[in-house]
Enzyme design. Structure first.
Site, mmCIF file in Angstrom:
data_model
loop_
_atom_site.group_PDB
_atom_site.id
_atom_site.type_symbol
_atom_site.label_atom_id
_atom_site.label_comp_id
_atom_site.label_asym_id
_atom_site.label_seq_id
_atom_site.Cartn_x
_atom_site.Cartn_y
_atom_site.Cartn_z
ATOM 1 N N HIS A 3 -23.955 14.957 24.102
ATOM 2 C CA HIS A 3 -22.876 14.830 23.413
ATOM 3 C C HIS A 3 -21.917 16.086 23.766
ATOM 4 O O HIS A 3 -21.286 16.604 23.223
ATOM 5 C CB HIS A 3 -23.305 15.441 21.836
ATOM 6 C CG HIS A 3 -24.449 14.640 21.408
ATOM 7 N ND1 HIS A 3 -25.686 15.174 21.436
ATOM 8 C CD2 HIS A 3 -24.721 13.403 20.717
ATOM 9 C CE1 HIS A 3 -26.666 14.225 21.026
ATOM 10 N NE2 HIS A 3 -26.134 13.122 20.822
HETATM 11 S S1 FES Z 1 -25.089 17.909 23.416
HETATM 12 FE FE1 FES Z 1 -26.224 16.787 22.030
HETATM 13 S S2 FES Z 1 -28.191 16.962 23.027
HETATM 14 FE FE2 FES Z 1 -26.994 18.272 24.251
#
Ligand code: FES
Ligand code: HEM
Lengths: 180, 429
Positions: A145
């Site tokens: 993410h």
């Molecule tokens: S940014 Fe969501 S798990 Fe690393």
């Protein structure tokens, strides 16, 4: 129990005694259920053999400057990063910048060993393994993410709340660490 | 199940059984004589389709479990063995994997049908909530099933989803980690996790079957809603389930199975991810991890919020809203057929969810409308996250603003007096 305080009638019903028996029986049942339930819940916690996988040793001489090795410890990846002078300088220079989880670079490595950065390679957002050497800060970029960590493993951008965790470890010799 | 039974046992054996276990009566009253509104359209065939999906998943699943090995070192290879060596294994696995996708397709249509025709409204609140429970159980089942082949997507799907609970560390420090450790049976997703997921993946479909029983029970008490949303008023409004709806449902089921077969035989991996044919590696996350398509809208909501706990809450909240829907819609008219304003909001809602799904499959920083450049030359501007935020806001607004309040601004169309009325007086319903 509606016939409260009826004068000691036919069965000699004493409401307080009757209540006591009801409450005692119900509490015994609830207690019994809880005690029985607990083993069925607790069985899901780590088993003895899983807990026994306590520590590992790692030979640092395998990691050349500017590179990183990933070792498995307790099922998790641990990053062993051999930082370059430039990476260390960048990390130190950023010490006073605003951060989500402020920490000085010096607190992220063992004293006098600033070239060795040893971190749990688990993104503090939702647990993916961040990629080495990518992202805006030259540290790590998490592909899941988009969390960005700097060369000290501190969170700089994206949804993760905390810096990459520093595990318990010690230097057993100049080129060997014991993790865990 | 409600009303009086019209079943008359004809043979001696039937009479004997009926006096002891009236199971034939139950079947007769539920699927033969059951009085059904006569105006149900094809959107009403998805209940039957869903039942077929559940049976299909259970049958193919039990067969897969005969060959599958729930162990971190062996699971991946055992699935490959199913694909290459087990007789017809490839077909059975593809039926199970694509069957899960089709199951979700059907459940989404089924839920959208309910939202459009107001099937969640009084007196069907319990029916609707049981449906939401089934949907939750389906998500849990599919999630754990997807972990079983122990590929890269399986593994990191399990990592990310179980880590939702670690957000609780931000409420009570230590609570979230205690829960994830408990879920994993270790300090990371590993063999113990796979083992328990297999156990639960086997169990939950049967729990679903039980809740489906309750769902149908709760259906047969108030009876079906129908496209007009007007309650059944007389015998003229209904027809017996058999043969009218056994045939209509049967036809829809066949068409649906053709679609499933097309996927199974011509595009079996179209809905999957190539990375799941790489064995799980706890030390390396694939570059682009995405969940199965049926979770993408929720994934987009999660990523729309830059704060961990808030993102997780927004995502779970979107499902909680479904449970609350019966009490959020304050309009009297059930069917959106007679609600010209609400209908538009509904259509936008469906489009918003579809686009959210699209966003969930993109990288959050992918730029949709470029507006300038970053110092490193890459474009910036209106990105997938921004779009996801707007759409997530609309999703929430639909339930919290549109459903309760739109009735204040809406001029509803004339609602027919009974189901039969429009059929007899108008040309088309
Ligand atoms: S940014 Fe969501 S798990 Fe690393
Ligand atoms: C609600 C019903 C069910 C759903 C939605 C479902 C969903 C899934 C999904 C999405 C997968 C991953 C498929 C893949 O990509 O390989 C899977 C795998 C699996 N499922 Fe299920 N399943 C259901 C019922 C069952 C049942 C009842 C059983 C066993 C009794 C079962 C046994 C298995 C096994 C052994 C696998 C691993 C093999 C494989 O990956 O194909 N499933 N399931």
């Amino acid at each position: 129990m509606a016939t409260v305080n009826a004068t000691n009638d036919v069965h000699g019903d004493d409401p307080s005694r009757r209540d006591f028996i009801h409450i005692a029986a119900a509490s015994a049942a609830v207690g019994g259920v809880a005690v029985t339930l607990w083993p069925f819940i607790d069985q899901m916690n780590p088993a003895g053999d899983t807990l026994a996988l306590a520590s590992i040793e790692y030979d640092l001489s395998k990691v050349i400057e500017g590179m990183q090795a990933t070792v498995k410890w307790r099922g998790k990846p641990v990053f062993v990063r051999h930082r370059t002078a430039k990476e260390i300088a960048e990390a130190v220079a950023a010490d006073n910048e605003p951060m989500r989880d402020p920490a000085k670079d010096a607190t992220r490595h063992k004293e006098g060993k600033s070239e060795w950065l040893i971190l749990v390679g688990v993104c503090t957002h939702l647990g993916c393994v961040p990629n080495f050497g990518t992202g805006d800060y030259g540290g790590w970029f998490c592909p899941c993410h988009g969390s960005v960590y700097d060369t000290s493993g501190r969170i700089r951008k994206g949804p993760a709340p905390l810096n990459l965790e520093v595990p318990d470890y010690e230097f057993v010799s100049d080129t060997k660490v014991k993790i865990g | 199940m409600s009303g009086h039974s019209t079943y008359e046992p004809k043979t001696g054996i039937e009479r004997w059984l009926d006096a002891r276990l009236p199971i034939i009566r139950l079947g007769y009253d539920s699927v033969i004589a059951y009085p059904t509104p006569k105006n149900l359209n094809y959107w009403w065939t998805f209940g039957g389709i869903l039942s077929v999906c559940l049976v299909l998943q259970i049958v193919t699943g039990v067969v897969l479990a005969m060959h599958y090995i729930p162990h971190g070192d062996l699971a991946f290879a055992s699935v490959e063995r199913i694909m290459r060596d087990v007789n017809h294994g490839w077909m059975i696995r593809y039926l199970h994997a694509n069957g899960a996708s089709m199951f979700f397709l059907a459940v989404y249509v089924h839920m959208a049908r309910g939202l459009y025709y107001g099937s969640y409204k009084e007196p069907r609140e319990v029916l609707w909530i049981l449906g939401c429970v089934i949907y939750l159980l389906m998500m849990a089942t599919a999630f754990m099933g997807y972990v079983l082949p122990w590929g890269q997507m399986s593994f990191y799907g399990a990592v990310v989803i179980t880590n939702f609970f670690s957000a609780l560390d931000q409420v009570i420090p230590g609570l979230g980690s205690a829960i994830t450790t408990w879920l994993w049976g270790g300090f990371a997703v590993d063999n113990p996790t796979l083992n328990r997921f297999f156990s639960l993946h086997y169990l939950l479909p049967f729990v679903i079957a039980g809740v489906v029983g309750l769902h149908i029970w709760a259906l047969h008490v108030p009876g079906n809603n129908n496209p007009t949303g007007v309650s059944v008023k007389s015998k003229d409004d209904v027809v017996p389930f058999h043969p009218y709806y056994t045939v209509k449902d049967g036809f829809a089921i066949v068409v649906f199975l053709i679609l499933l077969s097309w996927f199974v035989f011509f595009a079996p991996d179209a809905l999957g991810h190539a990375d799941n044919y790489v064995q799980a590696n706890p030390l390396q996350t694939p570059n682009h991890i995405v969940p199965e398509w049926y979770f993408l809208p929720f994934y987009a909501m999660l990523r729309a919020v830059p704060q961990k706990l808030a993102g997780v809450l927004i995502m779970f909240g979107s499902i909680a809203l479904l449970f609350a829907t019966p009490w959020l819609d304050w309009a009297k008219v059930r069917s959106m057929r007679y609600r010209p304003t609400a209908r538009w909001f509904f259509i936008i809602f469906i489009v918003a969810v579809l686009i959210l799904g699209w966003c969930g499959g993109k990288l959050p920083d992918d730029v949709i409308i470029p507006m300038g450049k970053n110092p490193d030359g890459s474009p910036t501007g209106f990105s997938v996250v921004h779009l996801s935020r707007i759409l997530t806001a609309y999703y929430y607004a639909y339930f919290l603003l549109v459903l309760p309040f739109v009735k204040n601004f809406e001029q509803t169309l004339p609602v027919p007096d009974s189901i039969s009325a429009p059929v007899l007086t108008e040309k088309k319903g």
